[in-house]
Design a protein around this motif. Structure first.
Motif, PDB file in Angstrom:
ATOM      1  N   PRO A  56       0.816  -1.318  -0.021  1.00  0.00           N
ATOM      2  CA  PRO A  56       0.171   0.011  -0.199  1.00  0.00           C
ATOM      3  C   PRO A  56       0.785   1.298  -0.151  1.00  0.00           C
ATOM      4  CG  PRO A  56      -0.172  -1.233   1.531  1.00  0.00           C
ATOM      5  CD  PRO A  56       0.499  -1.781   1.490  1.00  0.00           C
ATOM      6  N   TYR A  57       1.808   1.012  -0.307  1.00  0.00           N
ATOM      7  CA  TYR A  57       3.050   2.582  -0.716  1.00  0.00           C
ATOM      8  C   TYR A  57       4.041   1.535  -1.171  1.00  0.00           C
ATOM      9  CZ  TYR A  57       3.779  -0.141   3.553  1.00  0.00           C
ATOM     10  OH  TYR A  57       3.690  -1.638   4.437  1.00  0.00           O
ATOM     11  N   ALA A  58       5.278   2.978  -1.487  1.00  0.00           N
ATOM     12  CA  ALA A  58       6.235   2.411  -1.843  1.00  0.00           C
ATOM     13  C   ALA A  58       7.883   2.109  -1.310  1.00  0.00           C
ATOM     14  CB  ALA A  58       6.633   4.064  -2.599  1.00  0.00           C
ATOM     15  N   PHE A  59       8.050   1.389  -1.933  1.00  0.00           N
ATOM     16  CA  PHE A  59       9.276   0.537  -1.105  1.00  0.00           C
ATOM     17  C   PHE A  59       9.606   1.277  -0.400  1.00  0.00           C
ATOM     18  CE2 PHE A  59       8.814  -2.426  -5.073  1.00  0.00           C
ATOM     19  CZ  PHE A  59       9.022  -3.181  -4.823  1.00  0.00           C
ATOM     20  N   ASN A  60      10.456   2.979  -0.446  1.00  0.00           N
ATOM     21  CA  ASN A  60      11.478   3.541   0.522  1.00  0.00           C
ATOM     22  C   ASN A  60      10.100   4.390   1.481  1.00  0.00           C
ATOM     23  OD1 ASN A  60       9.906   5.554  -1.433  1.00  0.00           O
ATOM     24  ND2 ASN A  60      11.561   6.781  -2.578  1.00  0.00           N
ATOM     25  N   ALA A  61       9.305   4.104   1.242  1.00  0.00           N
ATOM     26  CA  ALA A  61       8.322   4.539   2.093  1.00  0.00           C
ATOM     27  C   ALA A  61       8.116   5.606   3.479  1.00  0.00           C
ATOM     28  CB  ALA A  61       6.524   4.768   1.338  1.00  0.00           C
ATOM     29  N   LEU A  62       8.919   4.205   4.417  1.00  0.00           N
ATOM     30  CA  LEU A  62       8.807   3.774   5.591  1.00  0.00           C
ATOM     31  C   LEU A  62      10.514   4.423   5.992  1.00  0.00           C
ATOM     32  CD1 LEU A  62       7.044   0.600   5.985  1.00  0.00           C
ATOM     33  CD2 LEU A  62       5.718   2.933   6.345  1.00  0.00           C
ATOM     34  N   GLU A  63      11.216   5.139   5.419  1.00  0.00           N
ATOM     35  CA  GLU A  63      12.498   5.423   5.141  1.00  0.00           C
ATOM     36  C   GLU A  63      12.270   5.834   6.052  1.00  0.00           C
ATOM     37  OE1 GLU A  63      15.917   4.581   4.005  1.00  0.00           O
ATOM     38  OE2 GLU A  63      15.901   3.622   2.156  1.00  0.00           O
ATOM     39  N   PRO A  64      13.313   6.670   7.443  1.00  0.00           N
ATOM     40  CA  PRO A  64      14.737   5.845   7.860  1.00  0.00           C
ATOM     41  C   PRO A  64      14.179   4.373   8.464  1.00  0.00           C
ATOM     42  CG  PRO A  64      14.592   7.917   9.055  1.00  0.00           C
ATOM     43  CD  PRO A  64      13.409   7.522   8.778  1.00  0.00           C
ATOM     44  N   ASN A  65      12.955   3.984   8.888  1.00  0.00           N
ATOM     45  CA  ASN A  65      12.832   3.698  10.044  1.00  0.00           C
ATOM     46  C   ASN A  65      13.033   1.762   9.622  1.00  0.00           C
ATOM     47  OD1 ASN A  65      12.405   5.202  12.142  1.00  0.00           O
ATOM     48  ND2 ASN A  65      10.271   5.757  10.960  1.00  0.00           N
ATOM     49  N   ILE A  66      12.797   1.572   8.186  1.00  0.00           N
ATOM     50  CA  ILE A  66      12.974   0.331   7.725  1.00  0.00           C
ATOM     51  C   ILE A  66      12.551   0.483   5.691  1.00  0.00           C
ATOM     52  CG2 ILE A  66      11.795  -1.203   6.447  1.00  0.00           C
ATOM     53  CD1 ILE A  66       9.449  -1.098   9.278  1.00  0.00           C
ATOM     54  N   ASP A  67      14.141   0.465   5.664  1.00  0.00           N
ATOM     55  CA  ASP A  67      14.751   0.816   4.165  1.00  0.00           C
ATOM     56  C   ASP A  67      14.260   0.201   2.803  1.00  0.00           C
ATOM     57  OD1 ASP A  67      16.198  -1.357   5.634  1.00  0.00           O
ATOM     58  OD2 ASP A  67      17.220  -1.466   3.141  1.00  0.00           O
ATOM     59  N   ALA A  68      14.189   1.199   2.405  1.00  0.00           N
ATOM     60  CA  ALA A  68      14.014   0.542   0.534  1.00  0.00           C
ATOM     61  C   ALA A  68      13.863  -0.526   0.588  1.00  0.00           C
ATOM     62  CB  ALA A  68      13.829   2.023  -0.105  1.00  0.00           C
ATOM     63  N   GLU A  69      15.780  -1.007   0.650  1.00  0.00           N
ATOM     64  CA  GLU A  69      16.080  -2.475  -0.144  1.00  0.00           C
ATOM     65  C   GLU A  69      15.046  -3.751   0.347  1.00  0.00           C
ATOM     66  OE1 GLU A  69      20.419  -3.109   0.031  1.00  0.00           O
ATOM     67  OE2 GLU A  69      19.725  -4.824  -1.294  1.00  0.00           O
ATOM     68  N   THR A  70      15.458  -3.362   2.581  1.00  0.00           N
ATOM     69  CA  THR A  70      14.836  -4.639   2.734  1.00  0.00           C
ATOM     70  C   THR A  70      13.740  -4.838   2.773  1.00  0.00           C
ATOM     71  OG1 THR A  70      15.874  -4.058   4.945  1.00  0.00           O
ATOM     72  CG2 THR A  70      14.490  -4.827   5.378  1.00  0.00           C
ATOM     73  N   MET A  71      12.703  -3.826   2.220  1.00  0.00           N
ATOM     74  CA  MET A  71      10.622  -3.993   2.113  1.00  0.00           C
ATOM     75  C   MET A  71      11.443  -4.222   1.076  1.00  0.00           C
ATOM     76  SD  MET A  71       8.916  -2.726   4.932  1.00  0.00           S
ATOM     77  CE  MET A  71       7.720  -2.438   3.143  1.00  0.00           C
ATOM     78  N   GLN A  72      12.272  -3.712  -0.597  1.00  0.00           N
ATOM     79  CA  GLN A  72      11.607  -4.376  -1.988  1.00  0.00           C
ATOM     80  C   GLN A  72      12.227  -5.949  -1.776  1.00  0.00           C
ATOM     81  OE1 GLN A  72      13.836  -2.581  -4.793  1.00  0.00           O
ATOM     82  NE2 GLN A  72      12.740  -3.508  -6.678  1.00  0.00           N
ATOM     83  N   ILE A  73      12.759  -6.683  -1.202  1.00  0.00           N
ATOM     84  CA  ILE A  73      13.007  -8.155  -0.449  1.00  0.00           C
ATOM     85  C   ILE A  73      12.458  -8.783  -0.470  1.00  0.00           C
ATOM     86  CG2 ILE A  73      14.815  -9.585  -0.095  1.00  0.00           C
ATOM     87  CD1 ILE A  73      17.825  -7.418  -0.771  1.00  0.00           C
ATOM     88  N   HIS A  74      11.608  -8.127   1.053  1.00  0.00           N
ATOM     89  CA  HIS A  74      11.122  -8.809   2.163  1.00  0.00           C
ATOM     90  C   HIS A  74      10.069  -9.214   0.967  1.00  0.00           C
ATOM     91  CE1 HIS A  74       9.581  -8.609   6.371  1.00  0.00           C
ATOM     92  NE2 HIS A  74       9.040  -9.476   5.615  1.00  0.00           N
TER      93      HIS A  74
END
Ligand code: MN3
Length: 249
Positions: A56-74
């Motif tokens: 429901p949001y972009a991979f980088n939307a939760l930066e800096p608390n959860i990083d985009a690369e982690t979200m994308q792979i996850h």
């Protein structure tokens, strides 16, 4: 649930011989069913299918608390695999249930593959919705329940953080509503959750945190405690409030 999928759901539920149990949600948005051991509440507004829903949001939307690369792979690798493997197992084991919730409620009848991937798929579909780039707050009603059952929101946070930090290896920590409609903290190993009939502590999860290393290691390395602390900054209380209301209304 969309009207079309609701019809399919009821049709398949009847085929599976559990039509009576699930007849209620056609009328109301809330159902609460009882079996001989314990009452486990569930909500028809929160039924989970077998496919991944869009993040429901972009991979980088939760930066800096959860990083985009982690979200994308996850999302695209780990969670995608749970969904794919669950669907394979459903086909292989001729499972007629039409929601993950219904599978988890009798997961003891199925294979380890169903347990791991059914849990994994449910947990992740829930987890994405529980995160938000927008700052939100618990509702007055939820806050009242938290105060009643924990003393304060800070006390709840401490217990939840402790459970998340203490989970050895991979797993989840949860805030649940027990069958007695009380809030409680729980923790499960691997991809188990408190909806499973095999769960030591049973209840409907209001929210949970993924403490598998794949959820935080790229950014936080060995510092799980920092990840757990920052989880609160991106917790989507609006969705937690909705889940709470669906059971307590
Ligand atoms: Mn995960």
């Amino acid at each position: 649930m969309k009207p079309s999928s609701r019809r399919n759901f009821i049709g398949n539920a009847t085929k599976a011989g559990i039509g009576g149990m699930f007849a209620l949600p056609v009328i109301g948005s809330l159902m609460s069913f009882t079996n001989k051991s314990k009452t486990v509440a569930s909500s028809s507004t929160i039924k989970t299918g077998f496919d991944q829903t869009p993040l429901p949001y972009a991979f980088n939307a939760l930066e800096p608390n959860i990083d985009a690369e982690t979200m994308q792979i996850h999302y695209t690798k780990h969670a995608a695999a749970y969904s794919k493997n669950l669907k394979e197992a459903i086909a292989a084991e001729n499972i007629t249930a039409t929601s993950v919730e219904d599978i988890l409620a009798k997961v003891s009848k199925y294979s380890t593959k169903v347990r791991n991937n059914g849990g994994g798929h449910y947990n992740h579909e829930l987890f994405w919705k529980l995160l938000s780039p927008t700052t939100t707050q618990p509702s007055a009603a939820l806050l009242a329940a938290i105060t009643k059952d924990f003393g304060s929101l800070d006390a709840l946070k401490k217990q939840f953080n402790d459970a998340a930090k203490a989970r050895f290896g991979s797993g989840w920590a949860w805030l649940i509503i027990t069958p007695e409609k009380k809030l409680a903290i729980a923790s499960t190993a691997n991809q188990d959750n408190t909806m499973m009939d095999i769960a030591e502590v049973k209840g409907f999860p209001l929210f949970g945190i993924d403490v598998w290393e794949h959820a935080y290691y790229l950014k936080y390395r060995n510092l799980r405690a920092d990840y757990v602390e920052n989880f609160w900054k991106v917790l989507n209380w609006d969705y937690v409030n909705e889940r709470f209301n669906s059971l307590m209304a």
